[in-house]
Motif scaffolding. Sequence first.
Motif, PDB file in Angstrom:
ATOM      1  N   SER A 131     -36.440 115.721 -10.892  1.00 56.60           N
ATOM      2  CA  SER A 131     -35.718 116.851 -11.493  1.00 56.60           C
ATOM      3  C   SER A 131     -34.776 116.369 -12.587  1.00 56.60           C
ATOM      4  O   SER A 131     -34.639 117.008 -13.636  1.00 56.60           O
TER       5      SER A 131
ATOM      6  N   THR B 145     -36.558 115.718 -15.808  1.00 59.49           N
ATOM      7  CA  THR B 145     -36.824 116.964 -16.537  1.00 59.49           C
ATOM      8  C   THR B 145     -35.586 117.441 -17.285  1.00 59.49           C
ATOM      9  O   THR B 145     -35.660 117.865 -18.441  1.00 59.49           O
TER      10      THR B 145
ATOM     11  N   TYR C 158     -34.980 115.308 -20.293  1.00 61.48           N
ATOM     12  CA  TYR C 158     -35.894 115.656 -21.382  1.00 61.48           C
ATOM     13  C   TYR C 158     -35.390 116.901 -22.123  1.00 61.48           C
ATOM     14  O   TYR C 158     -35.411 116.958 -23.360  1.00 61.48           O
ATOM     15  N   LYS C 159     -34.904 117.886 -21.376  1.00 57.78           N
ATOM     16  CA  LYS C 159     -34.390 119.111 -22.005  1.00 57.78           C
ATOM     17  C   LYS C 159     -33.162 118.805 -22.856  1.00 57.78           C
ATOM     18  O   LYS C 159     -33.009 119.318 -23.969  1.00 57.78           O
TER      19      LYS C 159
END
Length: 284
Positions: free
Chosen positions: A85, A88, A91-92
Amino acid sequence: MSKSNKEHKTSNFRLAIIDDMSHKQLVTLHFTKTSFFVAIVTLLVTFTAAIFSIIAFTPVRTFIPGYPDERSKRAAIQNAITIDSLETVMYKWGLYSENLKRVMEGMDPVKIDSLVNAGMKSLSEDADFAQIQRTDSILREKVKEEEQFGISADREKRNLPIEGRHFFCPLKGVISQAYIPASHPFIDITAPAGSVVKATLDGTVISAEWNNDSGYTMQIQHEGDIISVYKHNEKLLKKSGDKVTAGSPIALVGDTGDLSTGTHLHFELWHKGEAVDPAKYINF
């Protein structure tokens, strides 16, 4: 004379335990060098086997520093999910910082849709459309031939065995505890809280209720005397009597019920009144 004494020399020994007051022999053991060596080796092997059995087959092994018990295994699985998580989120944030930099420099921000469309465009440019058309034509002819002889309709009416059915994965996650016929006739799947639980087959909800031990629990009746059970949910999305299709959302993963030990899905699969191992028929 010396030679005769050597020939009659004995290698027998005697171990005696004598009372110091009465000088009475309590225990007397007769042995040779060979028997003494065999006895010592036997005792060492027996002692080693006993220690190994105690460590391998009793809870004593959990006291060994560094040995992974059930709690540490569950924590490791949860950490792996958390790391995924976090990747992710990173990356955002990376995409956000890149867009912020482009805006500050007067450039247009990068959109996620544009990245996806670029990938699809690249894939389309590399595709062999002639091959795709040929494959599509073959597929259409095969479907037409099956419909001509009613194969598709007959297949829906057939009562397939459990091995011949296509099960939908109820939850993509990590199996934290596997199926054990006697003590654990179900599996536990660990996943982030709020993940969507899906029906594994077409069927009818026969039970959707709260239970003090299992929390929010749902049972679905399928064709072929198959029943699937989903426990410890955070929320149920269906009620008793509802028709469901394979892959449709039915609940959200949670940590409800007194018997729950963390956020996970307790999943059972029953066939003709007996619990079966879901991992044999479903790819988790």
